[in-house]
Write a protein that holds these residues in place. Structure first.
Motif, mmCIF file in Angstrom:
data_model
loop_
_atom_site.group_PDB
_atom_site.id
_atom_site.type_symbol
_atom_site.label_atom_id
_atom_site.label_comp_id
_atom_site.label_asym_id
_atom_site.label_seq_id
_atom_site.Cartn_x
_atom_site.Cartn_y
_atom_site.Cartn_z
ATOM 1 N N ARG A 1 24.554 -33.648 10.738
ATOM 2 C CA ARG A 1 24.566 -34.770 11.569
ATOM 3 C C ARG A 1 23.796 -35.805 10.613
ATOM 4 N NH1 ARG A 1 20.986 -35.517 17.082
ATOM 5 N NH2 ARG A 1 21.255 -37.668 17.208
ATOM 6 N N CYS A 2 23.068 -35.625 9.614
ATOM 7 C CA CYS A 2 22.565 -36.474 8.751
ATOM 8 C C CYS A 2 23.474 -37.066 8.003
ATOM 9 C CB CYS A 2 21.617 -35.855 7.852
ATOM 10 S SG CYS A 2 20.713 -36.831 6.578
ATOM 11 N N ARG A 3 24.480 -36.092 7.468
ATOM 12 C CA ARG A 3 25.856 -36.606 6.614
ATOM 13 C C ARG A 3 26.542 -37.880 7.476
ATOM 14 N NH1 ARG A 3 27.627 -30.564 4.827
ATOM 15 N NH2 ARG A 3 26.201 -30.439 2.917
ATOM 16 N N ALA A 4 26.569 -37.081 8.722
ATOM 17 C CA ALA A 4 27.480 -38.318 9.409
ATOM 18 C C ALA A 4 26.617 -39.587 9.945
ATOM 19 C CB ALA A 4 27.853 -37.564 10.998
ATOM 20 N N ASP A 5 25.508 -39.501 10.197
ATOM 21 C CA ASP A 5 24.734 -40.773 10.553
ATOM 22 C C ASP A 5 24.016 -41.433 9.286
ATOM 23 O OD1 ASP A 5 25.039 -39.681 13.128
ATOM 24 O OD2 ASP A 5 23.117 -38.918 13.365
ATOM 25 N N GLY A 6 23.853 -40.945 8.245
ATOM 26 C CA GLY A 6 23.423 -41.690 6.999
ATOM 27 C C GLY A 6 21.732 -41.795 6.972
ATOM 28 N N VAL B 1 15.601 -42.079 4.952
ATOM 29 C CA VAL B 1 16.946 -42.610 4.441
ATOM 30 C C VAL B 1 16.937 -42.431 2.968
ATOM 31 C CG1 VAL B 1 17.408 -44.250 6.224
ATOM 32 C CG2 VAL B 1 16.108 -45.014 4.278
ATOM 33 N N ALA B 2 18.284 -42.282 2.429
ATOM 34 C CA ALA B 2 18.300 -41.987 1.101
ATOM 35 C C ALA B 2 18.367 -42.977 0.097
ATOM 36 C CB ALA B 2 19.707 -41.200 0.782
ATOM 37 N N VAL B 3 17.736 -43.090 -1.353
ATOM 38 C CA VAL B 3 17.683 -43.946 -2.147
ATOM 39 C C VAL B 3 18.633 -43.472 -3.456
ATOM 40 C CG1 VAL B 3 16.156 -45.311 -3.732
ATOM 41 C CG2 VAL B 3 15.519 -45.053 -1.632
ATOM 42 N N HIS B 4 19.615 -44.050 -3.659
ATOM 43 C CA HIS B 4 20.509 -43.673 -4.604
ATOM 44 C C HIS B 4 20.269 -44.144 -6.034
ATOM 45 C CE1 HIS B 4 22.638 -42.905 -0.911
ATOM 46 N NE2 HIS B 4 23.096 -41.784 -1.343
ATOM 47 N N VAL C 1 21.325 -38.895 -5.045
ATOM 48 C CA VAL C 1 20.028 -39.215 -4.113
ATOM 49 C C VAL C 1 18.896 -39.111 -5.245
ATOM 50 C CG1 VAL C 1 18.567 -38.383 -2.089
ATOM 51 C CG2 VAL C 1 21.099 -38.240 -2.006
ATOM 52 N N HIS C 2 18.359 -40.280 -5.572
ATOM 53 C CA HIS C 2 17.208 -40.256 -6.484
ATOM 54 C C HIS C 2 15.719 -40.008 -5.928
ATOM 55 C CE1 HIS C 2 15.684 -41.522 -10.257
ATOM 56 N NE2 HIS C 2 14.656 -42.251 -9.860
ATOM 57 N N ALA C 3 15.890 -40.650 -4.570
ATOM 58 C CA ALA C 3 14.392 -40.380 -3.766
ATOM 59 C C ALA C 3 14.926 -40.550 -2.209
ATOM 60 C CB ALA C 3 13.458 -41.511 -4.207
ATOM 61 N N THR C 4 13.750 -40.339 -1.284
ATOM 62 C CA THR C 4 14.126 -40.779 -0.171
ATOM 63 C C THR C 4 13.063 -41.682 0.207
ATOM 64 O OG1 THR C 4 12.232 -38.849 0.805
ATOM 65 C CG2 THR C 4 14.780 -38.369 0.353
ATOM 66 N N LEU C 5 13.292 -42.659 1.261
ATOM 67 C CA LEU C 5 12.404 -43.659 2.006
ATOM 68 C C LEU C 5 12.118 -43.192 3.398
ATOM 69 C CD1 LEU C 5 10.863 -46.170 0.851
ATOM 70 C CD2 LEU C 5 12.743 -47.473 1.765
ATOM 71 N N SER C 6 11.040 -43.143 3.689
ATOM 72 C CA SER C 6 10.759 -42.662 5.080
ATOM 73 C C SER C 6 9.386 -43.288 5.617
ATOM 74 C CB SER C 6 10.207 -40.960 4.892
ATOM 75 O OG SER C 6 8.854 -40.871 4.177
ATOM 76 N N THR D 1 15.140 -46.141 16.167
ATOM 77 C CA THR D 1 16.420 -46.706 16.433
ATOM 78 C C THR D 1 16.388 -48.250 16.170
ATOM 79 O OG1 THR D 1 17.104 -45.138 17.969
ATOM 80 C CG2 THR D 1 18.501 -47.117 18.122
ATOM 81 N N ALA D 2 15.238 -48.921 16.885
ATOM 82 C CA ALA D 2 15.091 -50.294 16.597
ATOM 83 C C ALA D 2 14.843 -50.828 15.362
ATOM 84 C CB ALA D 2 14.149 -50.811 17.383
ATOM 85 N N THR D 3 14.482 -50.141 14.388
ATOM 86 C CA THR D 3 13.996 -50.639 12.891
ATOM 87 C C THR D 3 14.899 -49.805 11.981
ATOM 88 O OG1 THR D 3 12.367 -48.728 13.038
ATOM 89 C CG2 THR D 3 11.711 -51.093 13.528
ATOM 90 N N LEU D 4 15.795 -48.983 12.647
ATOM 91 C CA LEU D 4 16.800 -48.327 11.342
ATOM 92 C C LEU D 4 17.574 -49.374 10.468
ATOM 93 C CD1 LEU D 4 18.105 -45.789 10.387
ATOM 94 C CD2 LEU D 4 19.693 -45.974 12.040
ATOM 95 N N PRO D 5 18.007 -50.380 11.024
ATOM 96 C CA PRO D 5 18.655 -51.340 10.101
ATOM 97 C C PRO D 5 17.597 -52.158 8.902
ATOM 98 C CG PRO D 5 19.164 -51.912 12.557
ATOM 99 C CD PRO D 5 18.094 -50.833 12.303
ATOM 100 N N ASP D 6 16.455 -52.057 9.497
ATOM 101 C CA ASP D 6 15.379 -52.479 8.419
ATOM 102 C C ASP D 6 15.222 -51.478 7.374
ATOM 103 O OD1 ASP D 6 14.490 -55.131 9.588
ATOM 104 O OD2 ASP D 6 14.090 -53.776 11.355
#
Length: 249
Positions: free
Chosen positions: A178-183, A200-203, A209-214, A228-233
């Protein structure tokens, strides 16, 4: 510092600057430790991958030292670039923003910008977490092969903590898909009860994938609707950081 830890660090220092592989006798002579103390410490270091024993009976630095050194270098490289991005994301979400890097079958929290709220959740910087639990871990697993994902999902060993509600192996595999599909990945009360995380991934320039931002916060406030509201940010912040690392996204 405990005496056992002091002896272990002394041996690691000697293995790092001495011959590529050294005997117990040689290490005892150069460090001033007794042979029995050297042998006990080396056994513990081999067990956790910080040292390795060759067929000749000599000892050398283990593969985990490279992983930890790489993670430390990544932290240095990332921090100056990441902190401003993380701070802006913290201000938008109101929650604690974390930066993590993969190290073998674990993930290491290397930086954070804390929420200003009195009710907040922070990370323990430098503590490794298993890849079979948590949103940042799933972001890392999503970039690996199916065989690797299944191996990690079913192994579940070597963890330094006990997650509150880790997903069963088959569910973890499904969540990685699901993560692969949703990003992105979301974890609700998995590592710590009552605490939710979006990652989300940092490439890097190679697309890896160099790191993750959470973003992590209490479930009473940081729920699915808030995520969901802040996912675009979150995605914008990850893209900005990825571009700074040379990614073409």
């Amino acid at each position: 510092m405990s005496e056992q830890l002091r002896r272990a660090v002394t041996l690691l220092d000697e293995l790092a600057r001495g011959e590529p592989a050294q005997s117990i006798r040689a290490l005892a002579e150069t460090t001033g430790l007794s042979k029995s103390a050297v042998q006990r410490s080396l056994a513990s270091l081999v067990e956790v991958g910080l040292a390795e024993k060759h067929h000749s009976g000599a000892y050398a630095l283990g593969p985990r030292t490279l992983a930890l050194g790489t993670a430390y270098r990544r932290r240095i490289d990332l921090r100056a670039t990441a902190i401003p991005v993380m701070t802006r994301l913290r201000d938008v979400t109101g929650e604690t923003v974390g930066l993590s890097t993969p190290v073998g079958d674990e993930i290491l929290h290397v930086e954070q910008v804390e929420s200003r709220s009195e009710l907040r959740r922070t990370f323990e910087i430098g503590r490794p977490l298993p890849l079979w639990c948590g949103a940042p871990s799933r972001v890392v697993l999503a970039a690996r092969t199916d065989d690797e994902v299944r191996r990690v999902a079913h192994a579940r060993d070597g963890a330094t903590l006990t997650p509150a509600a880790p997903p069963p192996p088959d569910e973890l595999v499904r969540l990685v898909e699901r993560c692969r599909a949703d990003g992105y990945a979301a974890a609700l009360g998995e590592t710590i009860a009552g605490v939710n995380t979006l990652a989300v991934a940092v490439h890097d320039a190679h697309g890896d994938v160099h790191a993750t931002l959470s973003v992590t916060g209490p479930a009473t406030r940081w729920d699915r609707a808030a995520m969901t509201a802040t996912l675009p940010d979150c995605r914008d912040a990850a893209r900005e950081l990825s571009r700074a690392l040379g990614a073409s996204c």
